[in-house]
Design a protein around this motif. Structure first.
Motif, short mmCIF file in Angstrom:
data_model
loop_
_atom_site.label_atom_id
_atom_site.label_comp_id
_atom_site.label_asym_id
_atom_site.label_seq_id
_atom_site.Cartn_x
_atom_site.Cartn_y
_atom_site.Cartn_z
N UNK A 35 -54.11 -18.50 17.85
CA UNK A 35 -54.07 -17.07 18.13
C UNK A 35 -55.48 -16.56 18.37
N UNK A 36 -55.64 -15.38 18.92
CA UNK A 36 -57.00 -14.82 19.08
C UNK A 36 -57.74 -14.73 17.75
N UNK A 37 -57.03 -14.48 16.66
CA UNK A 37 -57.66 -14.43 15.34
C UNK A 37 -58.23 -15.77 14.94
N UNK A 38 -57.46 -16.86 15.19
CA UNK A 38 -57.96 -18.21 14.90
C UNK A 38 -59.23 -18.50 15.69
N UNK A 39 -59.19 -18.18 16.97
CA UNK A 39 -60.35 -18.46 17.83
C UNK A 39 -61.58 -17.68 17.37
N UNK A 40 -61.40 -16.43 16.97
CA UNK A 40 -62.52 -15.60 16.52
C UNK A 40 -63.10 -16.14 15.21
N UNK A 41 -62.25 -16.56 14.29
CA UNK A 41 -62.74 -17.12 13.03
C UNK A 41 -63.49 -18.42 13.26
N UNK A 42 -62.99 -19.26 14.17
CA UNK A 42 -63.70 -20.49 14.50
C UNK A 42 -65.06 -20.20 15.09
#
Length: 193
Positions: A35-42
């Protein structure tokens, strides 16, 4: 009302209830899409790695032996105060035992211990580091690092190897600065000067 009557009433109330056929387990499969949230946290984790707030260096240190005496005081510490520390005349308010710790673990524990001493208003403490007599090279590794670390901590005012009954050259007395709460309490008791 008897227990038989209560049971009949209960069964009458429950007549439309049906057993759940699915197993009583939560579905815990991981999502396949990022998700966009996963990508941002990475991205954030890669861009800003955790910063070590511990100022103690793990760089090269001067090797010390079992019988070397640790002694240091910050400028401004009165000679009488340092003498009382050196002779073990202050009550020991806390102790930290570094025996059998790795250098990195000891580094974290010393930093945390001194920080906690300031927070709780502990002024005179002891750190047991051992003599390193069992080391084949005769180097007291933790003692060597501790001699480097303690002056790096602003909260440490002075330290000296302990008296024989407290561990001798295998331990060190440490004088810790007053915390802000202790300073304020002293101002209130003795008046601001």
């Amino acid at each position: 009302m008897t227990s038989k009557d209560e049971r009949l009433i209960f069964l009458e109330q429950m007549k439309d209830v049906r057993r759940i056929r699915r197993p009583n387990r939560a579905e815990v499969s991981t999502p396949r899409e990022l998700t966009p949230g996963h990508l941002e946290r990475q991205r954030s984790a890669v861009d800003s790695p955790l910063r070590d707030a511990n100022p103690l260096t793990a760089a090269d240190v001067d090797p010390l032996t079992a019988h070397d005496i640790l002694s240091w005081q910050r400028p401004g510490v009165q000679h009488g105060v340092f003498r009382k520390l050196r002779l073990g005349h202050y009550p020991i308010e806390a102790r930290l035992d570094l025996h059998r710790m790795t250098v990195e673990t000891a580094r974290r524990e010393v930093f945390r211990f001194i920080r906690d001493c300031v927070h709780y208003g502990l002024r005179s403490v002891i750190i047991l580091h051992g003599k390193g007599e069992r080391n084949p090279d005769g180097i007291a590794q933790l003692k060597s690092y501790l001699a480097k670390w303690l002056p790096e901590l602003e909260d440490v005012l002075a330290f000296h190897s302990a008296q024989k009954h407290h561990g001798g050259t295998g331990a060190v007395y440490v004088m810790v600065r007053k915390g802000d709460q202790q300073k304020q309490r002293n101002r209130e008791l003795h008046g601001a000067r």
